[in-house]
Design a protein around this motif. Structure first.
Motif, PDB file in Angstrom:
ATOM      1  N   VAL A 138       0.890  -1.185   0.125  1.00 14.19           N
ATOM      2  CA  VAL A 138       0.083  -0.048   0.003  1.00 14.19           C
ATOM      3  C   VAL A 138       1.027   1.181  -0.048  1.00 14.19           C
ATOM      4  CG1 VAL A 138      -1.711   1.355   1.313  1.00 14.19           C
ATOM      5  CG2 VAL A 138      -1.734  -1.187   1.326  1.00 14.19           C
ATOM      6  N   HIS A 139       0.734   2.057  -1.066  1.00 15.48           N
ATOM      7  CA  HIS A 139       1.797   3.236  -1.059  1.00 15.48           C
ATOM      8  C   HIS A 139       0.810   4.508  -0.922  1.00 15.48           C
ATOM      9  CE1 HIS A 139       5.323   5.214  -2.927  1.00 15.48           C
ATOM     10  NE2 HIS A 139       4.378   6.133  -2.954  1.00 15.48           N
ATOM     11  N   PHE A 140       1.257   5.479  -0.122  1.00 18.85           N
ATOM     12  CA  PHE A 140       0.501   6.589   0.247  1.00 18.85           C
ATOM     13  C   PHE A 140       1.483   8.054  -0.052  1.00 18.85           C
ATOM     14  CE2 PHE A 140      -0.248  10.491   2.450  1.00 18.85           C
ATOM     15  CZ  PHE A 140      -1.678  10.955   2.221  1.00 18.85           C
ATOM     16  N   CYS A 141       0.982   8.597  -1.141  1.00 16.22           N
ATOM     17  CA  CYS A 141       1.817   9.740  -1.559  1.00 16.22           C
ATOM     18  C   CYS A 141       0.712  11.088  -1.197  1.00 16.22           C
ATOM     19  CB  CYS A 141       2.056   9.740  -3.002  1.00 16.22           C
ATOM     20  SG  CYS A 141       3.280  10.841  -3.283  1.00 16.22           S
ATOM     21  N   GLY A 142       1.343  11.778  -0.345  1.00 17.40           N
ATOM     22  CA  GLY A 142       0.541  13.054   0.062  1.00 17.40           C
ATOM     23  C   GLY A 142       1.530  13.909   1.237  1.00 17.40           C
ATOM     24  N   HIS A 143       0.512  14.454   1.983  1.00 14.46           N
ATOM     25  CA  HIS A 143       1.085  15.496   2.879  1.00 14.46           C
ATOM     26  C   HIS A 143       0.798  14.629   4.381  1.00 14.46           C
ATOM     27  CE1 HIS A 143       1.514  18.560  -0.058  1.00 14.46           C
ATOM     28  NE2 HIS A 143       0.178  18.183  -0.413  1.00 14.46           N
ATOM     29  N   GLY A 144       1.695  14.952   5.230  1.00 15.95           N
ATOM     30  CA  GLY A 144       1.732  14.472   6.488  1.00 15.95           C
ATOM     31  C   GLY A 144       2.200  15.649   7.440  1.00 15.95           C
ATOM     32  N   SER A 145       1.827  15.551   8.731  1.00 13.11           N
ATOM     33  CA  SER A 145       1.866  16.478   9.768  1.00 13.11           C
ATOM     34  C   SER A 145       2.472  15.934  10.923  1.00 13.11           C
ATOM     35  CB  SER A 145       0.488  17.471   9.818  1.00 13.11           C
ATOM     36  OG  SER A 145       0.242  18.083   8.668  1.00 13.11           O
ATOM     37  N   GLY A 146       3.172  15.160  10.953  1.00 12.13           N
ATOM     38  CA  GLY A 146       4.186  14.449  12.234  1.00 12.13           C
ATOM     39  C   GLY A 146       3.002  13.924  13.238  1.00 12.13           C
ATOM     40  N   ASP A 147       2.675  14.640  14.176  1.00 12.24           N
ATOM     41  CA  ASP A 147       2.023  14.001  15.368  1.00 12.24           C
ATOM     42  C   ASP A 147       0.479  14.180  14.983  1.00 12.24           C
ATOM     43  OD1 ASP A 147       4.011  13.350  17.369  1.00 12.24           O
ATOM     44  OD2 ASP A 147       3.979  15.321  18.118  1.00 12.24           O
ATOM     45  N   GLU A 148       0.199  14.983  14.158  1.00 11.00           N
ATOM     46  CA  GLU A 148      -1.184  15.424  13.647  1.00 11.00           C
ATOM     47  C   GLU A 148      -1.839  14.185  13.021  1.00 11.00           C
ATOM     48  OE1 GLU A 148      -1.138  19.231  12.180  1.00 11.00           O
ATOM     49  OE2 GLU A 148      -1.742  20.080  14.192  1.00 11.00           O
ATOM     50  N   GLY A 149      -0.801  13.722  12.111  1.00 14.32           N
ATOM     51  CA  GLY A 149      -1.340  12.761  11.099  1.00 14.32           C
ATOM     52  C   GLY A 149      -1.002  12.874   9.434  1.00 14.32           C
ATOM     53  N   ILE A 150      -1.580  12.123   8.894  1.00 10.05           N
ATOM     54  CA  ILE A 150      -1.433  11.997   7.263  1.00 10.05           C
ATOM     55  C   ILE A 150      -2.765  12.756   6.752  1.00 10.05           C
ATOM     56  CG2 ILE A 150      -1.294  10.891   5.179  1.00 10.05           C
ATOM     57  CD1 ILE A 150       0.643   8.997   6.941  1.00 10.05           C
ATOM     58  N   VAL A 151      -2.803  13.399   5.674  1.00  8.69           N
ATOM     59  CA  VAL A 151      -3.763  14.263   5.219  1.00  8.69           C
ATOM     60  C   VAL A 151      -4.310  13.348   3.966  1.00  8.69           C
ATOM     61  CG1 VAL A 151      -4.616  16.365   3.980  1.00  8.69           C
ATOM     62  CG2 VAL A 151      -2.515  16.297   5.731  1.00  8.69           C
ATOM     63  N   PHE A 152      -5.687  13.065   4.531  1.00 12.72           N
ATOM     64  CA  PHE A 152      -6.442  12.351   3.438  1.00 12.72           C
ATOM     65  C   PHE A 152      -7.521  13.376   3.024  1.00 12.72           C
ATOM     66  CE2 PHE A 152      -4.471   8.789   5.467  1.00 12.72           C
ATOM     67  CZ  PHE A 152      -4.517   8.053   4.442  1.00 12.72           C
TER      68      PHE A 152
END
Length: 128
Positions: free
Chosen positions: A8-22
């Motif tokens: 499973v490959h996710f390519c996008g934005h992440g914010s550390g402790d806050e999580g990954i942006v979906f």
């Protein structure tokens, strides 16, 4: 659930402790934290072999997911688009050639060095 991917490959934005942006049903940004992601992958632990989080600051999510999935790649800091793309191309080239996930990860990091991309130390491989 119509497919049984090994990777499973996710390519996008992440914010550390806050999580990954979906994206939610309304097209708005939805931050999904490490516990929710870990819980999701726990449900598919018998099917998924590797998760690639090609997103900034996704190492914390990788650490949570690797409790259930054998191999997880995250990024320990910000990663630019050229680095993310080059990493993915080299990683999948190696897998397509029959190499192991560990070898593909090392080759992908080395590919960043070859191109002079300074983020070659940003990807991290977590192994269960």
């Amino acid at each position: 659930m119509d497919y049984d991917p090994a990777i499973v490959h996710f390519c996008g934005h992440g914010s550390g402790d806050e999580g990954i942006v979906f994206e939610d049903d309304d097209g708005q940004a939805l931050l999904v934290n490490k516990d929710a992601l870990s819980g999701l992958f726990k449900l598919f632990a018998d099917k998924v072999e590797c998760v690639v989080l090609n997103a900034c600051y996704s190492e914390k999510q990788a650490k949570a997911i690797v409790k259930h999935i054998p191999y997880v790649i995250g990024m320990k800091k910000a990663v630019g688009d050229p680095a993310a793309i080059e990493f993915a191309v080299a990683f999948y080239d190696a897998l397509g050639a029959g190499e192991s996930i560990e070898f593909a990860y090392k080759l992908a990091c080395n590919a960043l060095q070859w191109k002079g991309i300074p983020e070659h130390l940003t990807p991290v491989l977590k192994i269960k």
